[in-house]
Design an enzyme around this catalytic site. Structure first.
Site, PDB file in Angstrom:
ATOM      1  N   ASP A  16       0.710  -1.223   0.003  1.00 20.37           N
ATOM      2  CA  ASP A  16      -0.065   0.072  -0.071  1.00 20.37           C
ATOM      3  C   ASP A  16       0.759   1.233  -0.006  1.00 20.37           C
ATOM      4  O   ASP A  16       1.434   1.793   1.177  1.00 20.37           O
ATOM      5  CB  ASP A  16      -0.939  -0.048   1.226  1.00 20.37           C
ATOM      6  CG  ASP A  16      -2.106   0.978   1.191  1.00 20.37           C
ATOM      7  OD1 ASP A  16      -2.335   1.258   0.162  1.00 20.37           O
ATOM      8  OD2 ASP A  16      -2.526   1.430   2.285  1.00 20.37           O
ATOM      9  N   GLU A  89      -6.482   5.127  -8.220  1.00 18.93           N
ATOM     10  CA  GLU A  89      -7.904   5.672  -8.044  1.00 18.93           C
ATOM     11  C   GLU A  89      -8.206   6.878  -8.649  1.00 18.93           C
ATOM     12  O   GLU A  89      -7.517   7.904  -9.172  1.00 18.93           O
ATOM     13  CB  GLU A  89      -7.634   6.056  -6.472  1.00 18.93           C
ATOM     14  CG  GLU A  89      -8.922   6.581  -5.847  1.00 18.93           C
ATOM     15  CD  GLU A  89      -8.887   6.248  -4.527  1.00 18.93           C
ATOM     16  OE1 GLU A  89      -9.789   6.741  -3.768  1.00 18.93           O
ATOM     17  OE2 GLU A  89      -7.846   5.554  -3.667  1.00 18.93           O
ATOM     18  N   LYS A 125      -9.762   2.265  -8.763  1.00 19.40           N
ATOM     19  CA  LYS A 125     -10.602   2.398  -7.471  1.00 19.40           C
ATOM     20  C   LYS A 125     -11.324   3.627  -7.299  1.00 19.40           C
ATOM     21  O   LYS A 125     -11.216   4.663  -7.999  1.00 19.40           O
ATOM     22  CB  LYS A 125      -9.251   2.658  -6.445  1.00 19.40           C
ATOM     23  CG  LYS A 125      -8.454   1.627  -5.899  1.00 19.40           C
ATOM     24  CD  LYS A 125      -7.327   2.325  -4.984  1.00 19.40           C
ATOM     25  CE  LYS A 125      -7.799   2.241  -3.574  1.00 19.40           C
ATOM     26  NZ  LYS A 125      -6.544   2.485  -2.762  1.00 19.40           N
ATOM     27  N   THR A 149     -13.175   1.010  -2.622  1.00 20.57           N
ATOM     28  CA  THR A 149     -12.600   1.659  -1.642  1.00 20.57           C
ATOM     29  C   THR A 149     -13.497   2.392  -0.736  1.00 20.57           C
ATOM     30  O   THR A 149     -14.622   2.418  -0.970  1.00 20.57           O
ATOM     31  CB  THR A 149     -11.197   2.345  -1.826  1.00 20.57           C
ATOM     32  OG1 THR A 149     -10.421   2.744  -0.849  1.00 20.57           O
ATOM     33  CG2 THR A 149     -11.524   3.744  -2.636  1.00 20.57           C
ATOM     34  N   PHE A 171     -11.827  -0.760   5.232  1.00 22.78           N
ATOM     35  CA  PHE A 171     -10.823  -0.145   5.955  1.00 22.78           C
ATOM     36  C   PHE A 171     -10.914  -0.314   7.267  1.00 22.78           C
ATOM     37  O   PHE A 171     -11.505   0.294   8.292  1.00 22.78           O
ATOM     38  CB  PHE A 171     -11.089   1.486   5.766  1.00 22.78           C
ATOM     39  CG  PHE A 171     -10.358   1.946   4.423  1.00 22.78           C
ATOM     40  CD1 PHE A 171     -10.327   1.343   3.341  1.00 22.78           C
ATOM     41  CD2 PHE A 171     -10.009   3.335   4.498  1.00 22.78           C
ATOM     42  CE1 PHE A 171      -9.925   1.916   2.175  1.00 22.78           C
ATOM     43  CE2 PHE A 171      -9.541   3.861   3.308  1.00 22.78           C
ATOM     44  CZ  PHE A 171      -9.421   3.132   2.095  1.00 22.78           C
TER      45      PHE A 171
END
Length: 311
Positions: A16, A89, A125, A149, A171
């Site tokens: 990440d 994203e 994303k 996400t 998350f």
């Protein structure tokens, strides 16, 4: 074996970070980025040439288009050091606009393909809003895979799976943050609300046969990671990857297909009205989704300012 090597026996490890130079030593299969990570990366000396090239090669393009080229440049570099997929994203400002999200997803894939990258190696994303989930449904039918996400709740996860999203990123850490602030309790291990949320989602998917992959994200400590050993994927920051690599304590598998099939969970039907009501009833999910979108929009704004100052 150290804990990172042990974890890889049960779970696909994902890096990440936008710092592709830091990725290689941990040999993850995939990597994920977001606006905050890209903003952080371009402020490092070693990545300024990527930013300068994106600006220089697109002088007549809009700032948003320059950012698209920058994101793809980072993705292309990351894909040189990993065997799997990179997640890129779209602008979080599009989180409530299905049509614009679809358009942006198509544009990013087209850019990747122009750079010789097959779409199978890219995940677009998007925030797990109702509108983002509908965009995922459209893109997946076109063979453009999505990573949903900013996901904090079971109704978001169910809606994503029913839309056919390739992957979701619940998350863990941000859920933990909310409950710790709300209750004053420093949750540990299996008691962590973020861990419990991902386990519930994973077990629901396995129980009802959904193919959407579950990738735990946003970790605050290695304890959260260890509690989710066996999850399809886990995306982990370089500092936590290093902590796992530095530890040789035994690691136990906590999630499996069997744990899901045996879970006592009822089927939930999630249409738009149900989705919005269930989100409204969940203060944590509502607040953290909105907060996450605002933060990503703010960091994209900072990136735009940096680019504008270079033109």
């Amino acid at each position: 074996m150290n804990q990172l090597e042990q974890l890889k026996q049960y779970t696909t490890v994902v890096a990440d970070t936008g710092d592709f130079q830091a990725i290689q030593q941990y040999t993850p299969r995939d990597a994920t980025t977001n606006p905050s990570l890209i903003l952080k990366a371009v402020q490092k000396e070693e990545y300024k040439p990527l930013l300068e090239k994106a600006v220089r090669d697109n002088m007549d393009a809009s700032t948003g288009e320059v950012i698209d080229h920058l994101l793809v440049a980072f993705g292309k570099q990351i894909l040189r050091v990993i065997p799997g997929r990179v997640s890129t994203e779209i602008d979080a400002a599009l989180s409530f606009n299905t049509a614009a999200s679809v358009t942006k997803g198509r544009e990013l894939i087209k850019l990747y393909e122009k750079n010789g990258i097959d779409r199978e190696r890219v995940l677009i994303k998007m925030a797990s809003t109702w509108e983002g989930i509908r965009a995922s449904e459209i893109l997946e039918k076109e063979g453009i895979h999505t990573n949903m996400t900013l996901l904090f709740s079971l109704p978001q996860a169910i809606a994503c799976a029913e839309a056919g999203a390739k992957l979701i990123s619940p998350f863990v850490g941000r859920i933990y943050d909310w409950y710790k602030k709300s209750t004053g309790i420093d949750y540990q291990g299996a008691e962590d609300p973020g861990v419990q949320s991902v386990k519930r989602i994973y077990n629901y998917y396995r129980k009802f046969g959904y193919q959407t992959e579950v990738m735990g994200a946003s970790f605050r400590n290695t304890s959260q990671i260890l509690e989710l050993a066996g999850c399809d994927l886990l995306t982990i920051s370089p500092d936590l990857l290093q902590k796992l690599a530095d530890t040789n304590a035994p690691l136990e598998r906590k999630l499996s297909t069997d744990s899901g099939k045996n879970a006592a969970i009822g089927k939930i039907s999630v249409d738009e009205a149900t989705f919005r009501f269930m989100m409204n009833e969940d203060a944590m999910a509502t607040e953290k989704t909105a907060e996450g979108i605002r933060a990503f929009v703010a960091d994209t704004g900072k990136l735009k300012q940096i680019i504008s100052g270079m033109r």
